[in-house]
Structures are given as C-alpha cells and as structure tokens.
Design an enzyme around this catalytic site. Structure first.
Site, PDB file in Angstrom:
ATOM      1  N   ASN A 289     -10.618   4.608  -6.245  1.00 60.20           N
ATOM      2  CA  ASN A 289     -11.127   5.946  -5.922  1.00 60.20           C
ATOM      3  C   ASN A 289     -12.531   5.879  -5.334  1.00 60.20           C
ATOM      4  OD1 ASN A 289      -8.793   7.336  -6.985  1.00 60.20           O
ATOM      5  ND2 ASN A 289      -9.562   6.780  -9.009  1.00 60.20           N
TER       6      ASN A 289
ATOM      7  N   ARG B 228     -19.579   2.629  -0.209  1.00 59.03           N
ATOM      8  CA  ARG B 228     -20.043   2.721  -1.593  1.00 59.03           C
ATOM      9  C   ARG B 228     -19.600   1.506  -2.410  1.00 59.03           C
ATOM     10  NH1 ARG B 228     -19.216   4.757  -6.647  1.00 59.03           N
ATOM     11  NH2 ARG B 228     -21.052   5.733  -7.570  1.00 59.03           N
TER      12      ARG B 228
ATOM     13  N   ARG C 258     -15.603   2.927 -14.049  1.00 56.49           N
ATOM     14  CA  ARG C 258     -15.168   1.564 -13.755  1.00 56.49           C
ATOM     15  C   ARG C 258     -15.956   0.523 -14.549  1.00 56.49           C
ATOM     16  NH1 ARG C 258     -16.543   4.550  -9.640  1.00 56.49           N
ATOM     17  NH2 ARG C 258     -14.946   5.447  -8.247  1.00 56.49           N
TER      18      ARG C 258
ATOM     19  N   LYS D  26      -1.649  -1.289  -7.515  1.00 52.62           N
ATOM     20  CA  LYS D  26      -2.368  -1.409  -6.243  1.00 52.62           C
ATOM     21  C   LYS D  26      -3.450  -2.475  -6.314  1.00 52.62           C
ATOM     22  CE  LYS D  26      -5.957   0.661  -4.510  1.00 52.62           C
ATOM     23  NZ  LYS D  26      -7.351   0.269  -4.166  1.00 52.62           N
TER      24      LYS D  26
ATOM     25  N   PRO E 260      -0.244  -3.988  -0.868  1.00 58.31           N
ATOM     26  CA  PRO E 260      -1.006  -2.950  -1.570  1.00 58.31           C
ATOM     27  C   PRO E 260      -0.802  -1.578  -0.928  1.00 58.31           C
ATOM     28  CG  PRO E 260      -2.375  -4.868  -1.074  1.00 58.31           C
ATOM     29  CD  PRO E 260      -1.109  -5.030  -0.302  1.00 58.31           C
TER      30      PRO E 260
ATOM     31  N   ASP F 287      -2.425   2.063  -0.953  1.00 55.53           N
ATOM     32  CA  ASP F 287      -3.478   3.002  -1.335  1.00 55.53           C
ATOM     33  C   ASP F 287      -3.297   4.281  -0.522  1.00 55.53           C
ATOM     34  OD1 ASP F 287      -4.277   2.332   1.198  1.00 55.53           O
ATOM     35  OD2 ASP F 287      -6.314   1.756   0.655  1.00 55.53           O
TER      36      ASP F 287
END
Length: 309
Positions: free
Chosen positions: A138, A143, A192, A237, A254, A256
């Site tokens: 997310n 970032r 996280r 993922k 993967p 996403d």
C-alpha cells in the site's frame, strides 16, 4: 522451452579500465527499464542518465551506452563483475529468446515487450528484498525508496561514501529484531514497522540460511511462496515479489493494483478476479510469468503516467 531453459546469450567482453570495468556485447538491456520497473529501490538516476546504488555491500555507478552495447561499472573490478554484477543483472540469461517466445503469445505482450525491451530481472539479496517488499505494501515507489533508505540510515551499518554521499546497508535480522517501534518511528513505516520487527525475529530464530535456501533451484516457486508466507506481513503478492526478484523463480507472477489494471484493461479479466489472472498468466506466459509481469507492469505504469490509457 522448459522451465529451466537458460539459453546462453552471446559472449560478453569484460575489460578493466582503471578503477572501473567495461562490459561490451550486452543485448536486451536498459538501465532505465531495469531500475524503474518496481523491482528495486536502492538505485538513483543521475542527471547524465547513469545510476548510482548499492547491492551486496558494494557501491557503484553504472553507465549504459546503447549504441556501443557497453556497460561501464564505476568502482568495480572484473572480479567484482564475475562474482556479483553478472549474476545480479541476470546477464547469463538470453532475454532475446525469452522475448521472442512471449511475443508469439499475443499482440498485447508483444507491445509491452517492445516498450520495456531492456528489462532484466535482478537477482537481489533475499533479506533486503523481503524488507523492501514488506515496506512496499500500500505504498508508492518514491515513498518506498525513502522508507528503505531511512531504515538503512537509522539502523544499518555504513558501507562507504561515493561522490560525497554516504551509503548504508539495511539492518541485519539480529539488529532489527532488537528494535522497538519507537526506534523505527523516524522511518515512517506505519503499520509495516511491526511486520519488519516480527519477521526479523523469526529470521534470527531460524537463521538466515533458511531464507537463503528458498532460492535453491530444486525449490519450486509454489514451495518458496508457501514458506515465505510464514513471515509476518507476507501475503501472496509480497511472496511472489520476493521469490521473483531474489530467488530466481521467474514463473512467479506478482499481482498488485497495477497488474490488476493492465490485466483488466488489456486482457479483459475482471479487475478483482486475482485467481483468474494468476491462472491466465500460468497458462499464457509459462514458464516466464515473472518476466512477462515486469513488461506489463512497466507498460501500464508509464502509459498511465502519460495519460495514454
């Protein structure tokens, strides 16, 4: 082609140039494509188009000259190239043959391949990759880069300085396992942070060799993903990303938000039907699902940025 097919690409010429090494004869290669397709977060593009970054405890700058098919790695020796960078850049795999194989499947993947023709799947450090993709959840790429660098600068050991900038390794499992949420607060990892600490505790308990062993050729992608999902915060993922980008499981696919978009927009699969996408990829792109995924990911992210889709 079989699952283990790795037809040998044309021979490379490796020459020492002072404190640098030059490699000629590289095909199907482009640093912009490789370092800007969402698979790594520790490389920075310089104004001249070169990239500076770190991997396996080394800091180098890479310069690509497509006209001469020449890669210059500044701060490396021929021995470094053979021991680290040849494998890291996946230069022993013939991507020309793989692209030809995939392009025969349909016009969609053919167009994506043409757009990101220089992509190669990096063979990254497994511990770095699991941390990076736990952070990626997310999150957007700029970032993620900031968070990964901040984690390294906050708890990692200094590797060295290059062009006046200090570079740091990511913290070891032992260091990270002893960290508190307050210790990680400057890294702005949000929820996280707990995943990273808990994962570090399990890796410390089991030993890093358990994680490293998942990259052995006899371990299937399914088995690797199942084992990776034991780590805190690792779902399908993230497990697919880790197995693809650090364990050589090139059939990993993967899925996403970007891949859901491209599979929906270009292949007509319902955007929420992840199972159908995985089944489609396994049938259509086998045994190179992970490589196909990177072409599709690069294609959709750059076309949406340009407002073309």
């Amino acid at each position: 082609m079989t699952r283990d097919d790795q037809t040998v690409p044309p021979a490379l010429k490796v020459n020492s140039c002072g404190r640098d090494v030059e490699i000629t004869g590289i095909r199907d290669f482009d640093l912009d494509h490789i370092f800007d397709c969402g698979q790594c977060f520790r490389w920075t593009r310089n104004e001249d188009g070169s990239y500076t970054g770190t991997a396996f405890g080394r800091i180098v700058r890479m310069i690509w000259n497509p006209a001469k098919q020449l890669l210059r790695i500044c701060g490396a020796t021929p021995e470094d190239f053979e021991n680290v960078w040849r494998g890291y850049l996946d230069l022993n795999r013939d991507y020309g043959e793989i692209k030809k194989y995939l392009a025969e499947k349909d016009t969609v993947i053919r167009e994506a391949i043409d757009f990101g023709s220089g992509i190669r799947i990096l063979n990254q450090e497994k511990w770095e990759t699991i941390l990076s993709f736990l952070i990626s959840q997310n999150n957007n790429i700029p970032r993620i880069r900031k968070c990964v660098d901040s984690l390294a600068e906050t708890l990692g050991a200094k590797i060295g300085t290059y062009d006046g900038k200090a570079y740091y390794a990511l913290p070891t499992p032992e260091i990270l396992a002893e960290a508190s949420l307050e210790d990680l607060a400057p890294c702005r990892l949000g929820y996280r942070a707990k995943y990273l600490i808990d994962t570090a505790k399990l890796v410390r308990e089991e030993g890093l060799d358990v994680l490293e062993a998942l990259g052995q050729p006899e371990i299937t992608a399914d088995d690797a993903r199942q084992s990776l999902c034991r780590y805190s915060g690792v779902g399908p993922k993230v497990a697919n990303c880790i197995s693809l980008f650090s364990m050589g499981k090139i059939d990993s696919f993967p899925i996403d938000v970007w891949v859901r978009k491209v599979m929906h927009q270009l292949y007509g699969i319902e955007e929420k039907n992840v199972k159908a996408m995985a089944e489609f990829a396994a049938e259509r792109f086998c045994p190179y699902g992970g490589i196909a995924q990177q072409y599709l990911f690069y294609y959709i992210t750059h076309h949406e940025e340009d407002g073309q889709l």
